[in-house]
Design an enzyme around this catalytic site. Structure first.
Site, short mmCIF file in Angstrom:
data_model
loop_
_atom_site.label_atom_id
_atom_site.label_comp_id
_atom_site.label_asym_id
_atom_site.label_seq_id
_atom_site.Cartn_x
_atom_site.Cartn_y
_atom_site.Cartn_z
N HIS A 185 -8.64 -47.65 61.63
CA HIS A 185 -7.56 -47.45 60.65
C HIS A 185 -7.37 -48.67 59.77
O HIS A 185 -6.26 -49.12 59.53
CB HIS A 185 -6.27 -47.07 61.36
CG HIS A 185 -6.35 -45.80 62.14
ND1 HIS A 185 -6.80 -44.62 61.61
CD2 HIS A 185 -6.08 -45.54 63.45
CE1 HIS A 185 -6.79 -43.67 62.53
NE2 HIS A 185 -6.36 -44.20 63.66
N LYS B 188 -16.68 -32.96 20.56
CA LYS B 188 -15.52 -32.36 19.89
C LYS B 188 -15.86 -30.96 19.39
O LYS B 188 -15.03 -30.04 19.47
CB LYS B 188 -15.09 -33.23 18.71
CG LYS B 188 -13.94 -32.62 17.91
CD LYS B 188 -13.44 -33.56 16.82
CE LYS B 188 -12.29 -32.90 16.04
NZ LYS B 188 -11.68 -33.81 15.05
#
Length: 529
Positions: free
Chosen positions: A281, A140
């Site tokens: 695929h 922070k």
């Protein structure tokens, strides 16, 4: 807040001590004062470095088996104080709080304990409290404080200090803050998801998932999409944990298809028979078992030689030289196996673009885990499809019962069908797929497409008739009408496996009896979307 800010004082408190001594020495050589805790302090001191214990700074000893050591204003004040705020500076002076400019913390090994299956009480003790609190405080205050949570960032930190005369830039501190919050977020996700499982909470009120970057991909499914590959820390054998021995980087589509192939081939016990799955695929274009991997590969290849070109090959046993020679006869994107012989690796070495992955094991298809799919505004979470059907679970519903050989082909087809996109129809003969119909809106169309592919392959390999003649056929969900079943019968199928459960089951069963088919119900469906 300034762009460059010097490091004068660092707090090092790590569970993983890899690189700790080298980092501590490098910081000390740059004149940085070292604070530390417990085992980290001892390791640094034993290496001859001057270290101040955090307990000396706070005036309180570590207590409660180390649960309380850094949760103190003199630690958090030193991390959170804004150096350009007069009130904060005055408070630091009044309470004798020294600033901490660098925090180096890695957390208790909760994920490692989870991966090895630790018991509940041990898992609780591996939940870090002070570490995440300090990380969040330091991150922070990244306007002034640098936060390092990963060993792999130690070198980057030292390079930053060298480039800026012992200072870190705001951009670097921002980047490290983002990494820090991602780490605590992933840690909390692991804890909360473990606890949900531990207490049997199937649908917790809040759910989070996290991953660690493994690879930044060139692009996603298409070149205009960016993509990256993340691991989830579960160590499940597969594409995420595999060793790549050769070939260029895996693409997004390679990873997706390789995962589909390996999960499919894992359905077949390597102690019972060799098995090979060829994927294109994300759908199987050939799956077979055999006495050897070569036999299984050749049978799988003969299901659809056209689609196998440029496909993914997965093996349930270590790759041998004979199978490697057969695989390199056509262009193949990826081969994944539990292992590979030196001879097989040498054969593949001549094909530089062919990727070879080894996993040192097969995934357990019965393991419980989750699948996650994002939708607009949210995501869907479900149990992985670990549904298993054995011989004793099958219910014969027709006048004619399948033979033992037909039962084995039916179960083989059922296992493959679980991995085919819905609507799925799979024809199998003698332990090999001979026709696969995937992803159609109509089950009838899937049956037709699979049969047509079988006819085309019969012409290609010089057979008098397609191998669907005398085959077993699987449907991933019930036949809502007899029409799909009749298409399978017209293709030559003699026995059928399907879930059952349609309102017209009686009509479908009557049609099967009239056609002389044997049919079994599983009572379980395998939709795959």
């Amino acid at each position: 807040m300034t762009d460059l800010y010097p490091l004068r004082r660092a707090l090092l408190s790590v569970s993983d001590k890899t690189g700790l001594l080298e980092l501590g020495k490098a910081l000390a050589d740059r004149g940085v004062e070292l604070l530390s805790t417990g085992g980290s302090a001892k390791a640094l001191r034993d290496a001859g470095l001057t270290v101040r214990d955090v307990s000396d700074v706070t005036g309180f000893p570590e207590m409660m088996d180390g649960r309380v050591k850094t949760l103190h204003p003199k630690v958090h004040g030193g991390l959170l104080a804004l150096r350009d705020n007069d009130a904060h500076v005055a408070a630091m002076e009044e309470h004798e709080i020294g600033g901490i400019d660098l925090l180096v913390v890695n957390l208790y090994p909760f994920e490692a304990a989870l991966a090895r299956g630790a018991e509940y009480d041990e898992m609780i003790e591996n939940i870090d409290i002070g570490g995440p609190a300090m990380i969040r405080a330091a991150a922070k205050n990244h306007g002034f404080v640098t936060t390092i949570v990963d060993v792999e960032d130690y070198d980057a930190l030292l390079a930053e200090l060298d480039a800026n005369d012992g200072q870190t830039s705001f951009g670097f501190r921002q980047l490290m803050a983002q990494v820090a919050y991602a780490r605590t977020g992933a840690y909390d996700a692991a804890v909360s998801n473990w606890m949900a499982d531990a207490i049997g909470e199937a649908a917790p009120r809040r759910r989070s998932f996290a991953g660690q970057i493994k690879q930044t991909l060139r692009y996603g499914e298409n070149p205009h999409q960016s993509a990256a590959f993340y691991t989830d820390g579960t160590n499940r054998p597969g594409v995420a944990t595999a060793v790549q021995h050769q070939g260029k980087e895996l693409s997004y589509n390679n990873i997706n298809d390789t995962d589909a192939a390996f999960e499919l081939v894992a359905e077949f016990d390597p102690a019972a028979s060799a098995a090979v799955a060829i994927i294109k695929h994300a759908n199987p274009c050939g799956v077979a078992k055999g006495a050897t991997l070569l036999e299984a590969y050749e049978k799988a290849f003969d299901c659809d030689r056209t689609s196998a070109f440029g496909g993914i090959v997965a093996l349930n046993q270590p790759l041998d030289a004979e199978t490697a020679k057969a695989i390199v006869e056509i262009f193949t994107e990826v081969v994944i196996a539990p292992g590979a012989s030196d001879e097989a690796k040498e054969i593949f070495a001549a094909k530089k673009n062919l990727r070879l992955l080894t996993t040192e094991g097969l995934p357990n298809v019965l393991d419980k885990s989750n699948t996650v799919r994002q939708v607009a505004g949210g995501f869907l979470v479900q149990d992985k499809d670990a549904g298993f059907i054995g011989m004793d679970d099958l219910k014969v519903v027709t006048k004619k019962a399948p033979t033992q050989e037909q039962m084995e082909d039916l179960l083989f087809a059922w296992k493959v069908g679980k991995h085919v996109k819905s609507n799925a129809i799979v024809y199998v003969k003698d332990g090999a797929t001979v026709g696969v119909g995937a992803g159609q809106m109509s089950r009838v169309d899937s049956a037709l497409i699979a049969a047509k592919k079988a006819e085309r392959m019969a012409e290609t390999i010089g057979l008098e008739q397609p191998l669907t003649i005398g085959s077993a056929v699987a449907s991933d969900a019930f036949f809502p009408f007899p029409d799909g079943l009749m298409e399978a019968a017209a293709a030559g199928a003699t026995c059928v496996i399907q879930p059952g459960g349609s309102m017209r089951d009686n009509e479908v069963i009557a049609a099967a009896d009239e056609a002389g088919l044997a049919m079994v119900f599983t009572g379980m469906r395998h939709f795959r979307h």
